[in-house]
Design a protein around this motif. Structure first.
Motif, PDB file in Angstrom:
ATOM      1  N   ARG A 289       0.829  -1.206   0.000  1.00  0.00           N
ATOM      2  CA  ARG A 289       0.000   0.000   0.000  1.00  0.00           C
ATOM      3  C   ARG A 289       0.859   1.250   0.000  1.00  0.00           C
ATOM      4  O   ARG A 289       0.565   2.219  -0.702  1.00  0.00           O
ATOM      5  N   ALA A 290       1.946   1.221   0.771  1.00  0.00           N
ATOM      6  CA  ALA A 290       2.851   2.372   0.815  1.00  0.00           C
ATOM      7  C   ALA A 290       3.493   2.612  -0.550  1.00  0.00           C
ATOM      8  O   ALA A 290       3.640   3.764  -0.994  1.00  0.00           O
ATOM      9  N   GLU A 291       3.857   1.527  -1.234  1.00  0.00           N
ATOM     10  CA  GLU A 291       4.466   1.666  -2.564  1.00  0.00           C
ATOM     11  C   GLU A 291       3.462   2.229  -3.563  1.00  0.00           C
ATOM     12  O   GLU A 291       3.806   3.089  -4.398  1.00  0.00           O
ATOM     13  N   LEU A 292       2.213   1.764  -3.500  1.00  0.00           N
ATOM     14  CA  LEU A 292       1.180   2.293  -4.384  1.00  0.00           C
ATOM     15  C   LEU A 292       0.946   3.774  -4.132  1.00  0.00           C
ATOM     16  O   LEU A 292       0.819   4.566  -5.077  1.00  0.00           O
ATOM     17  N   GLU A 293       0.889   4.160  -2.863  1.00  0.00           N
ATOM     18  CA  GLU A 293       0.653   5.570  -2.534  1.00  0.00           C
ATOM     19  C   GLU A 293       1.837   6.435  -2.951  1.00  0.00           C
ATOM     20  O   GLU A 293       1.654   7.575  -3.393  1.00  0.00           O
ATOM     21  N   ARG A 294       3.049   5.884  -2.823  1.00  0.00           N
ATOM     22  CA  ARG A 294       4.224   6.624  -3.276  1.00  0.00           C
ATOM     23  C   ARG A 294       4.157   6.872  -4.780  1.00  0.00           C
ATOM     24  O   ARG A 294       4.393   7.985  -5.262  1.00  0.00           O
ATOM     25  N   ALA A 295       3.816   5.810  -5.524  1.00  0.00           N
ATOM     26  CA  ALA A 295       3.726   5.943  -6.980  1.00  0.00           C
ATOM     27  C   ALA A 295       2.608   6.896  -7.370  1.00  0.00           C
ATOM     28  O   ALA A 295       2.762   7.727  -8.267  1.00  0.00           O
ATOM     29  N   ALA A 296       1.463   6.796  -6.692  1.00  0.00           N
ATOM     30  CA  ALA A 296       0.339   7.688  -6.997  1.00  0.00           C
ATOM     31  C   ALA A 296       0.684   9.133  -6.678  1.00  0.00           C
ATOM     32  O   ALA A 296       0.307  10.062  -7.415  1.00  0.00           O
ATOM     33  N   ILE A 300       0.451  12.562  -9.005  1.00  0.00           N
ATOM     34  CA  ILE A 300      -0.267  13.785  -8.629  1.00  0.00           C
ATOM     35  C   ILE A 300       0.646  14.999  -8.705  1.00  0.00           C
ATOM     36  O   ILE A 300       0.244  16.088  -9.158  1.00  0.00           O
ATOM     37  N   ARG A 301       1.904  14.851  -8.298  1.00  0.00           N
ATOM     38  CA  ARG A 301       2.855  15.980  -8.330  1.00  0.00           C
ATOM     39  C   ARG A 301       3.320  16.308  -9.738  1.00  0.00           C
ATOM     40  O   ARG A 301       3.966  17.329  -9.966  1.00  0.00           O
ATOM     41  N   GLY A 302       3.017  15.433 -10.685  1.00  0.00           N
ATOM     42  CA  GLY A 302       3.465  15.653 -12.055  1.00  0.00           C
ATOM     43  C   GLY A 302       4.884  15.196 -12.302  1.00  0.00           C
ATOM     44  O   GLY A 302       5.461  15.487 -13.355  1.00  0.00           O
ATOM     45  N   ALA A 303       5.452  14.458 -11.329  1.00  0.00           N
ATOM     46  CA  ALA A 303       6.826  13.992 -11.492  1.00  0.00           C
ATOM     47  C   ALA A 303       6.923  12.838 -12.483  1.00  0.00           C
ATOM     48  O   ALA A 303       7.983  12.584 -13.058  1.00  0.00           O
ATOM     49  N   THR A 304       5.847  12.156 -12.687  1.00  0.00           N
ATOM     50  CA  THR A 304       5.832  11.037 -13.630  1.00  0.00           C
ATOM     51  C   THR A 304       4.397  10.811 -14.102  1.00  0.00           C
ATOM     52  O   THR A 304       3.472  11.487 -13.642  1.00  0.00           O
ATOM     53  N   ASP A 305       4.213   9.867 -15.026  1.00  0.00           N
ATOM     54  CA  ASP A 305       2.867   9.541 -15.497  1.00  0.00           C
ATOM     55  C   ASP A 305       2.439   8.206 -14.918  1.00  0.00           C
ATOM     56  O   ASP A 305       3.248   7.469 -14.331  1.00  0.00           O
ATOM     57  N   ALA A 306       1.157   7.881 -15.079  1.00  0.00           N
ATOM     58  CA  ALA A 306       0.609   6.673 -14.467  1.00  0.00           C
ATOM     59  C   ALA A 306       1.270   5.402 -14.998  1.00  0.00           C
ATOM     60  O   ALA A 306       1.478   4.435 -14.253  1.00  0.00           O
ATOM     61  N   HIS A 307       1.609   5.381 -16.288  1.00  0.00           N
ATOM     62  CA  HIS A 307       2.246   4.194 -16.859  1.00  0.00           C
ATOM     63  C   HIS A 307       3.627   3.966 -16.253  1.00  0.00           C
ATOM     64  O   HIS A 307       3.987   2.838 -15.893  1.00  0.00           O
ATOM     65  N   ALA A 308       4.417   5.041 -16.140  1.00  0.00           N
ATOM     66  CA  ALA A 308       5.754   4.917 -15.548  1.00  0.00           C
ATOM     67  C   ALA A 308       5.649   4.534 -14.077  1.00  0.00           C
ATOM     68  O   ALA A 308       6.443   3.731 -13.577  1.00  0.00           O
ATOM     69  N   ALA A 309       4.660   5.102 -13.385  1.00  0.00           N
ATOM     70  CA  ALA A 309       4.461   4.755 -11.984  1.00  0.00           C
ATOM     71  C   ALA A 309       4.093   3.282 -11.841  1.00  0.00           C
ATOM     72  O   ALA A 309       4.567   2.593 -10.926  1.00  0.00           O
ATOM     73  N   ALA A 310       3.257   2.774 -12.751  1.00  0.00           N
ATOM     74  CA  ALA A 310       2.877   1.363 -12.719  1.00  0.00           C
ATOM     75  C   ALA A 310       4.093   0.479 -12.954  1.00  0.00           C
ATOM     76  O   ALA A 310       4.240  -0.580 -12.322  1.00  0.00           O
ATOM     77  N   ARG A 311       4.970   0.879 -13.875  1.00  0.00           N
ATOM     78  CA  ARG A 311       6.185   0.093 -14.117  1.00  0.00           C
ATOM     79  C   ARG A 311       7.072   0.072 -12.878  1.00  0.00           C
ATOM     80  O   ARG A 311       7.710  -0.948 -12.566  1.00  0.00           O
ATOM     81  N   ALA A 312       7.098   1.195 -12.132  1.00  0.00           N
ATOM     82  CA  ALA A 312       7.894   1.238 -10.905  1.00  0.00           C
ATOM     83  C   ALA A 312       7.323   0.288  -9.848  1.00  0.00           C
ATOM     84  O   ALA A 312       8.070  -0.401  -9.150  1.00  0.00           O
ATOM     85  N   VAL A 313       5.996   0.249  -9.751  1.00  0.00           N
ATOM     86  CA  VAL A 313       5.361  -0.675  -8.803  1.00  0.00           C
ATOM     87  C   VAL A 313       5.639  -2.122  -9.206  1.00  0.00           C
ATOM     88  O   VAL A 313       5.920  -2.977  -8.358  1.00  0.00           O
ATOM     89  N   ALA A 314       5.573  -2.400 -10.510  1.00  0.00           N
ATOM     90  CA  ALA A 314       5.877  -3.753 -10.999  1.00  0.00           C
ATOM     91  C   ALA A 314       7.313  -4.148 -10.672  1.00  0.00           C
ATOM     92  O   ALA A 314       7.579  -5.290 -10.282  1.00  0.00           O
ATOM     93  N   ALA A 315       8.231  -3.212 -10.811  1.00  0.00           N
ATOM     94  CA  ALA A 315       9.633  -3.482 -10.484  1.00  0.00           C
ATOM     95  C   ALA A 315       9.778  -3.760  -8.988  1.00  0.00           C
ATOM     96  O   ALA A 315      10.539  -4.645  -8.573  1.00  0.00           O
ATOM     97  N   TRP A 316       9.010  -3.034  -8.170  1.00  0.00           N
ATOM     98  CA  TRP A 316       9.042  -3.267  -6.717  1.00  0.00           C
ATOM     99  C   TRP A 316       8.534  -4.675  -6.401  1.00  0.00           C
ATOM    100  O   TRP A 316       9.095  -5.364  -5.539  1.00  0.00           O
ATOM    101  N   LEU A 317       7.499  -5.118  -7.089  1.00  0.00           N
ATOM    102  CA  LEU A 317       6.963  -6.453  -6.867  1.00  0.00           C
ATOM    103  C   LEU A 317       7.962  -7.541  -7.254  1.00  0.00           C
ATOM    104  O   LEU A 317       7.977  -8.629  -6.670  1.00  0.00           O
ATOM    105  N   ARG A 318       8.811  -7.245  -8.242  1.00  0.00           N
ATOM    106  CA  ARG A 318       9.790  -8.240  -8.700  1.00  0.00           C
ATOM    107  C   ARG A 318      11.076  -8.229  -7.871  1.00  0.00           C
ATOM    108  O   ARG A 318      11.975  -9.034  -8.161  1.00  0.00           O
TER     109      ARG A 318
END
Length: 319
Positions: A289-296, A300-318
């Motif tokens: 949950r913390a990783e998802l909120e970090r990516a989200a 929101i801040r405009g530092a990245t887009d949802a697709h890149a954030a999703a890839r970061a979460v996927a990398a965290w899962l791996r």
């Protein structure tokens, strides 16, 4: 002091006829996680010979009434049948609303029939994520036929093709089902088409339209010729013909070699469901949950887009 029952104990009890053991095993595999893995290990090596029949179609077509009528015919033939009726979920508890099971109450104490409602848990494909494991369990427990009846939320219920050896699509006259089935592509998953409520006005027209669609779509003369059957589930008319068509289709699958391919597809669906369940559990935990909120937050801040954030979460899962 009596030791707690193990998964192997419950499998042995279920195969010996304990309805309570079957119920507990189903609850375990539906909930997933490590207890479900223990049940799967206890089932290793047991034969799976059940004919898995999927029954799907739009709400109001009479799927549950037809399933109950089919149970009577199969039971009279000496078969042992399990029904997994995937019901809509309660928005509060996530549990099944039990509508289909209520309609089959006459079989509640029948030793040849086991009926269980599974919650769809909000899954839009018409099947719950635990359905593949539940089907495998019932087959391993020695049932001759496992019927999976989908939730009936519309024409998107194609997930059943990943579980069933034979898919029965039920339509009703006067509902525009024939046209809607063609538009949504549900015709592509049907092995048997049933026009239920055949005593209603428009039944012959609906059957004629479906046969015409099948004739136009057929290209391979060696393929299974999809029958269009007429039934009146409330009286049982035409249900013997449906049971015979199910037997013929299973014979066709065995003779053509297609049965092995369908059962491989079912195993793939089961493995995929377990993988996805593991990912959901990982993300539902505190760290996930913390990783998802970090990516989200980065989105929101405009530092990245949802697709890149999703890839970061996927990398965290791996990791």
């Amino acid at each position: 002091m009596t030791r707690p029952a193990t998964a192997a104990d419950r499998v042995a009890a279920a195969r010996a006829g304990s309805v309570r053991a079957v119920a507990r095993l189903l609850t375990t595999v539906e909930n997933g996680g490590e207890p479900a893995a223990a049940v799967a290990a206890a089932l290793a090596g047991l034969p799976r010979a059940a004919h898995v029949v999927g029954i799907t179609g739009a709400p109001g077509a009479g799927k549950s009434t037809l399933t109950a009528a089919l149970l009577r015919v199969m039971k009279d033939a000496g078969l042992r049948i399990a029904v997994l009726a995937v019901d809509p979920s309660s928005p509060f508890t996530g549990g099944a609303l039990l509508g289909d099971r209520v309609r089959m109450a006459e079989f509640a104490t029948d030793p040849a029939v086991y009926i269980r409602s599974l919650s769809s848990r909000g899954h839009l494909g018409g099947l719950s994520p635990g359905a593949p494991a539940a089907v495998d369990l019932m087959s391993a427990l020695g049932f001759d036929v496992v019927i999976v009846e989908t939730v009936g939320v519309g024409q998107s219920e194609v997930d059943v093709m990943n579980l069933a050896d034979t898919v029965v699509v039920v339509v009703a006259p006067g509902m525009g089902d024939a046209v809607q089935a063609a538009k949504a592509g549900i015709m592509e998953i049907a092995d048997i088409l049933v026009v239920n409520k055949a005593d209603h006005e428009g039944a012959r027209t609906a059957a004629r339209e479906l046969r015409a669609m099948l004739l136009d779509a057929r290209h391979d003369a060696s393929a299974w010729p999809i029958p269009v059957l007429a039934t009146i589930a409330e009286t049982g008319e035409g249900v013997v013909d449906l049971a015979a068509a199910l037997t013929r289709h299973l014979g066709h699958l065995e003779a053509s070699g297609e049965l092995a391919g369908r059962r491989l597809r079912r195993a793939v669906a089961a493995v995929q469901a377990i993988v996805l369940d593991g990912l959901r559990r990982e993300l539902a935990g505190p760290d996930g949950r913390a990783e998802l909120e970090r990516a989200a937050g980065s989105v929101i801040r405009g530092a990245t887009d949802a697709h890149a954030a999703a890839r970061a979460v996927a990398a965290w899962l791996r990791r």
